[in-house]
Design a protein around this motif. Structure first.
Motif, short mmCIF file in Angstrom:
data_model
loop_
_atom_site.label_atom_id
_atom_site.label_comp_id
_atom_site.label_asym_id
_atom_site.label_seq_id
_atom_site.Cartn_x
_atom_site.Cartn_y
_atom_site.Cartn_z
N ASP A 586 5.83 -8.21 44.24
CA ASP A 586 4.72 -7.38 43.78
C ASP A 586 4.61 -6.14 44.65
O ASP A 586 4.99 -6.16 45.83
CB ASP A 586 3.40 -8.16 43.86
CG ASP A 586 3.35 -9.32 42.89
OD1 ASP A 586 4.07 -9.27 41.87
OD2 ASP A 586 2.59 -10.26 43.15
N THR A 587 4.10 -5.07 44.10
CA THR A 587 3.79 -3.90 44.91
C THR A 587 2.38 -4.07 45.46
O THR A 587 1.57 -4.82 44.93
CB THR A 587 3.86 -2.61 44.08
OG1 THR A 587 2.93 -2.72 42.99
CG2 THR A 587 5.26 -2.40 43.55
N ASP A 588 2.10 -3.37 46.55
CA ASP A 588 0.77 -3.49 47.15
C ASP A 588 -0.21 -2.46 46.62
O ASP A 588 -1.35 -2.38 47.08
CB ASP A 588 0.85 -3.40 48.68
CG ASP A 588 1.29 -2.02 49.16
OD1 ASP A 588 1.54 -1.15 48.31
OD2 ASP A 588 1.39 -1.83 50.39
N GLY A 589 0.21 -1.66 45.66
CA GLY A 589 -0.67 -0.67 45.07
C GLY A 589 -0.83 0.59 45.90
O GLY A 589 -1.70 1.42 45.63
N SER A 590 0.00 0.75 46.92
CA SER A 590 -0.11 1.93 47.77
C SER A 590 0.20 3.20 46.98
O SER A 590 0.98 3.19 46.02
CB SER A 590 0.85 1.82 48.95
OG SER A 590 0.51 0.72 49.75
N VAL A 591 -0.39 4.29 47.40
CA VAL A 591 -0.17 5.58 46.76
C VAL A 591 0.81 6.40 47.59
O VAL A 591 0.67 6.50 48.81
CB VAL A 591 -1.50 6.35 46.59
CG1 VAL A 591 -1.26 7.71 45.97
CG2 VAL A 591 -2.47 5.52 45.77
N THR A 592 1.79 6.94 46.96
CA THR A 592 2.80 7.73 47.67
C THR A 592 2.26 9.13 47.92
O THR A 592 1.18 9.50 47.49
CB THR A 592 4.09 7.81 46.83
OG1 THR A 592 3.78 8.46 45.60
CG2 THR A 592 4.65 6.43 46.55
N ALA A 593 3.07 9.95 48.59
CA ALA A 593 2.64 11.30 48.98
C ALA A 593 2.34 12.16 47.76
O ALA A 593 1.47 13.05 47.82
CB ALA A 593 3.71 11.95 49.84
N ASN A 594 3.02 11.94 46.65
CA ASN A 594 2.78 12.77 45.47
C ASN A 594 1.71 12.19 44.55
O ASN A 594 1.52 12.65 43.43
CB ASN A 594 4.09 12.99 44.69
CG ASN A 594 4.68 11.66 44.19
OD1 ASN A 594 4.04 10.62 44.28
ND2 ASN A 594 5.89 11.73 43.67
N GLY A 595 1.05 11.11 45.02
CA GLY A 595 -0.06 10.56 44.26
C GLY A 595 0.31 9.45 43.32
O GLY A 595 -0.56 8.89 42.65
N GLY A 601 10.13 -2.66 40.77
CA GLY A 601 11.55 -2.70 41.10
C GLY A 601 11.91 -1.98 42.37
O GLY A 601 13.04 -2.05 42.81
N SER A 602 10.98 -1.25 42.97
CA SER A 602 11.33 -0.50 44.17
C SER A 602 10.73 -1.10 45.44
O SER A 602 10.90 -0.55 46.51
CB SER A 602 10.84 0.95 44.03
OG SER A 602 9.44 0.98 43.83
N SER A 603 9.99 -2.22 45.32
CA SER A 603 9.31 -2.77 46.49
C SER A 603 10.17 -3.75 47.27
O SER A 603 9.94 -3.95 48.46
CB SER A 603 8.00 -3.46 46.08
OG SER A 603 8.27 -4.55 45.22
N ALA A 604 11.14 -4.39 46.64
CA ALA A 604 12.01 -5.35 47.32
C ALA A 604 13.30 -5.50 46.53
O ALA A 604 13.33 -5.33 45.31
CB ALA A 604 11.32 -6.69 47.48
N ARG A 605 14.35 -5.87 47.25
CA ARG A 605 15.66 -6.01 46.61
C ARG A 605 16.26 -7.36 47.02
O ARG A 605 16.31 -7.68 48.21
CB ARG A 605 16.59 -4.88 47.02
CG ARG A 605 17.95 -4.89 46.31
CD ARG A 605 18.72 -3.62 46.61
NE ARG A 605 20.03 -3.59 46.00
CZ ARG A 605 20.27 -3.25 44.74
NH1 ARG A 605 19.25 -2.91 43.96
NH2 ARG A 605 21.49 -3.24 44.25
#
Length: 618
Positions: A586-595, A601-605
Motif C-alpha cells: 500500500d502507499t502511505d498517501g504521501s504527497v510528492t513535490a508536484n502535488g 506500483g511505485s511503493s515497493a518492488r
C-alpha cells in the motif's frame, strides 16, 4: 485443575494437527528437553515434557524422539523418564543432555540432567518451598533406549543457601570458553582445569530474575559448586519496546557464545520470562493481551565491571531482544558438531484454543522447526527506517566504525537449512521483478502477477521486497477460501516499525485470533559501487521467510525477527484450506513535490519470491 478427559474423534484429532512438526503421540506436550547429538550413533535426540495420561499439564514425564536430520523423527510411544523416585514423584521437569559419562569418557553413554520435583505447586507468585526442586541425573548406556537414575540423586538438593528465590530449575551445561578470567579462575579453583559451567534458571525474590551459575568438574559431572548469579537486571526491567519486559523469573535459560565470520564474538542468554507486566492497548488489542504474562527473550551479556551490592553478578546486560513474539516458549538449544551451529527448539503452545476445543482434539502443543543462531553483523549502517536513533534500539549493539557509520550486531535466528528437505516433491513457483500494488483484501487477484495458487496447507515462502520511502503496509496475504473472504495477512508497517500477522476472523469467539505484532525495522547502510568506488546509501530489502504446517505458522523476518502463531480455520471436518498467496504494497498517501500522491506500483518492488506448496517429511 484438570479438564475432564474427552476421547477425541478422528476428525477432531486431525483437524489442526501438523504433519511435519514433532508432536507427542497424544495428550499434553510442553518444553523441549535434552536436545543433542550422539556421536556414537549419529543420531539427534530430543525429549519433551509430556503427560501421556490426559490432555492437561500434570504428571509430567519425558517423551523422547530421535532423528538423523532434525526433520524426520522416530517418536517413542512410551516415556523415557517417568515420576517414580521419592525425589521426582511429582514431575520430571526440563533439563539438558550431555553425550558423555560421568568420567568424561566418550563411550556412548548419554547423560540427562533434569529438575526432579517432589512437591507442587511451584510458581513465581507463590512462597517457595525449599527442597521441592532438586537436580538429578539419568544415564543411558544403550543409545537412549533405556535410562537409569544416578545412585547419588539428587546431586543438588536445594538452591544456594541464604538466597530467597522465585524458582530454581531447568539445568543447562555449557563449556563457556569466553567466560571472563575472574569467572574461569573461580571455576578452576573449585572444579579443576577441565571445569564446565552449569546454569539453573530462576529469580531472587523481590530483586531480579537471574541464572544461578555452577562450576562442574569435567571428570565428575555430579559435582556442582555454586559460584554466583549471572545477571542482576532488577524486576520487570524494560529497556524499550525492542527488548520487551525482562520479568520476575526466568526458565529454561541457555547461555551460548556466537562468533561471526570475522572472528567477533558475543555471549547471549536465551530465556523464558515469567511475570511480564501486561500492557494492553485498547486502540489496538493484540493476541498477547489474552495470554499468560510471559515472553521468550534473549539478552547479550558482557563482563560486569560494576560489582555493586546487594548482589554481585558475574555478567551485566548489554542489549536484549524478543526471541519470538508469538506462541513460542521454553527455547532449548545445543551445539551441533555436524553443522557447527547452535540449534534451538521451542514449545509451540495451544493457549489460544479454549479448553473445550483443545480437549476435543486430544492433544496440545508441539515442538518448533529447528532454528539456528548467529551473530548477525551489518557493516556501515547509517540509520534505521524511522527517526529512531540506532542507540535507542536496545535490541542491537551499534559500534561506531570511525567512518560516520556503525557496525550493528544482534542475534540472528533462521530456520535450519536441513528443513529444506521438506521441499522435496513440493511444487515450486518463482516470481520476481514485480511492482506491487495495493489491496491485500482484493478478491480479484487470480490475474495478478503477484498471485500464486496453493493446493495444500503445507507451504513455505521465501521473499525479498524493496520497500520505497512512501510505502505503507507491505507484505503478503494468504487466502484461506475460494471467495477470498478468509485470509491471513503478514505485513510490515514502515511508519510504526511493526511487523504483524493479522489472523483470520473466525466463528468461534472463544478462540484467540488477535493479531501478532513484533517490533522490526530496516537498516540503511553505505555501499561502495565497484565500478566508480562511489559510496551510496542503500536500505536492506524486507526479507520474509515463512513456513506453514496445517495450523502452525512460523515467520522469520530479515533473520532477526520471529513470530510463531497458530491459524485455527473454522469449519467442520478436515476442510482447512489455503488457496493462494498474493504479495502487496500500500502507499502511505504521501504527497510528492508536484502535488501528486505516489501512484500504485511505485511503493515497493518484489525482488524475488519462491513458494513451495506441498511440504512433506516423507
Amino acid at each position: 485443575m484438570s479438564t475432564p478427559q474427552v476421547k477425541p474423534s478422528t476428525t477432531a484429532f486431525r483437524r489442526w494437527r501438523p504433519q511435519f512438526h514433532l508432536l507427542a503421540p497424544n495428550n499434553w506436550l510442553n518444553d523441549p528437553c535434552g536436545p543433542g547429538y550422539d556421536p556414537s550413533t549419529g543420531k539427534y535426540h530430543i525429549a519433551y515434557q509430556w503427560n501421556p495420561k490426559v490432555n492437561d499439564w500434570g504428571d509430567i514425564c519425558w517423551g523422547h524422539a530421535t532423528s538423523r536430520d532434525l526433520v524426520s523423527w522416530n517418536i517413542d510411544q512410551e516415556p523415557c523418564l517417568s515420576p517414580s523416585a521419592p525425589y521426582d514423584n511429582k514431575g520430571i521437569f526440563t533439563g539438558c543432555l550431555q553425550p558423555t559419562n560421568l568420567k568424561g569418557q566418550q563411550d556412548g553413554t548419554l547423560t540427562y540432567f533434569y529438575t526432579s520435583v517432589n512437591s507442587l505447586p511451584i510458581h513465581y507468585t507463590l512462597p517457595y518451598n525449599y527442597g521441592c526442586e532438586t537436580l538429578s541425573i539419568a544415564l543411558s548406556r544403550d543409545a537412549g533406549r533405556t535410562w537409569e537414575r544416578h545412585s547419588k540423586n539428587p546431586i543438588l538438593s536445594r538452591p544456594p543457601l541464604g538466597l530467597q528465590v522465585y524458582g530454581w530449575r531447568d539445568p543447562y551445561i555449557y563449556p563457556w570458553p569466553s567466560a571472563p578470567e575472574n569467572v574461569r579462575r573461580t571455576a578452576r579453583e573449585v572444579a579443576g582445569e577441565d571445569a564446565l559451567y552449569g546454569f539453573i534458571s530462576g529469580g531472587l525474590a523481590n530483586h531480579t530474575p537471574t541464572i544461578f551459575v555452577y562450576a562442574i568438574s569435567g571428570r565428575a559431572l555430579d559435582r556442582w559448586e555454586y559460584i554466583g548469579i549471572l545477571l542482576d537486571v532488577g524486576l520487570n526491567a524494560t529497556p524499550s519496546r525492542w527488548s520487551g519486559d525482562l520479568g520476575l523469573n526466568w526458565e529454561v535459560a541457555n547461555l551460548l557464545t556466537l562468533t561471526n565470520k570475522e572472528g567477533t564474538s558475543r555471549d547471549f542468554l536465551i530465556m523464558g520470562v515469567e511475570g511480564c507486566i501486561p500492557n494492553p492497548k485498547p486502540n489496538y488489542p493484540t493476541a498477547k493481551d489474552k495470554r499468560i504474562p510471559r515472553s521468550q527473550l534473549w539478552t547479550c551479556i558482557k563482563p560486569n565491571d560494576t560489582q555493586t551490592a546487594p548482589a554481585k553478578s558475574l555478567m551485566q546486560w548489554s542489549s536484549s531482544g524478543i526471541f519470538d513474539s508469538g506462541l513460542f516458549y521454553a527455547a532449548n538449544s545445543f551445539f551441533d558438531p555436524v553443522s557447527q551451529r547452535q540449534v534451538v527448539f521451542g514449545w509451540i503452545t495451544e493457549e489460544d484454543l479454549p479448553d473445550e476445543a483443545r480437549n476435543e482434539q486430544g492433544w496440545s502443543g508441539m515442538i518448533s522447526s529447528p532454528r539456528v543462531l548467529s551473530l548477525q553483523t551489518i557493516h556501515r549502517v547509517k540509520h534505521a527506517r524511522s527517526t529512531t536513533r540506532l542507540g535507542d534500539i536496545t535490541s542491537v549493539e551499534a559500534v561506531p566504525d570511525g567512518k560516520g557509520s556503525c557496525t550493528v550486531y544482534t542475534l540472528g535466528v533462521e530456520v535450519d537449512e536441513r528443513a529444506q528437505k521438506l521441499r522435496v516433491g513440493a511444487r515450486a513457483a518463482t516470481l520476481g521483478g514485480l511492482d506491487l500494488t495495493p489491496g491485500e483484501g482484493d478478491a480479484h487477484v487470480k490475474g495478478s502477477g503477484s498471485f500464486v495458487p496453493l493446493s495444500t496447507t503445507r507451504w513455505e515462502v521465501d521473499a525479498s521486497i524493496a520497500v520505497g520511502k512512501r510505502c505503507g503496509r507491505v507484505g503478503m496475504v494468504v487466502f484461506l477460501d475460494e471467495n477470498h473472504t478468509s485470509r491471513t495477512i503478514l505485513f510490515w508497517d514502515p511508519l510504526t516499525e511493526i511487523f504483524c500477522v493479522d489472523r483470520p476472523r473466525i466463528d468461534n469467539k472463544n478462540i484467540n485470533h488477535g493479531p501478532e505484532v513484533a517490533p522490526h525495522t530496516l537498516f540503511t547502510y553505505i555501499r561502495a559501487e565497484e565500478e566508480t568506488a562511489r559510496e551510496t546509501e542503500t536500505e536492506e530489502p524486507l526479507h520474509i521467510h515463512t513456513i506453514f504446517d496445517t495450523s502452525v505458522l512460523e515467520v522469520f523476518v530479515n533473520g532477526r525477527t520471529t513470530i510463531t502463531t497458530r491459524i485455527y480455520q473454522s469449519g467442520e471436518g478436515n476442510n482447512s484450506t489455503c488457496v493462494g498467496i498474493r504479495f502487496f504494497a500500500d502507499t502511505d498517501g504521501s504527497v510528492t513535490a508536484n502535488g501528486d500522491t505516489e501512484g500504485p506500483g511505485s511503493s515497493a518492488r518484489l525482488l524475488q519470491a519462491t513458494v513451495w506448496d506441498g511440504l512433506s517429511c516423507s
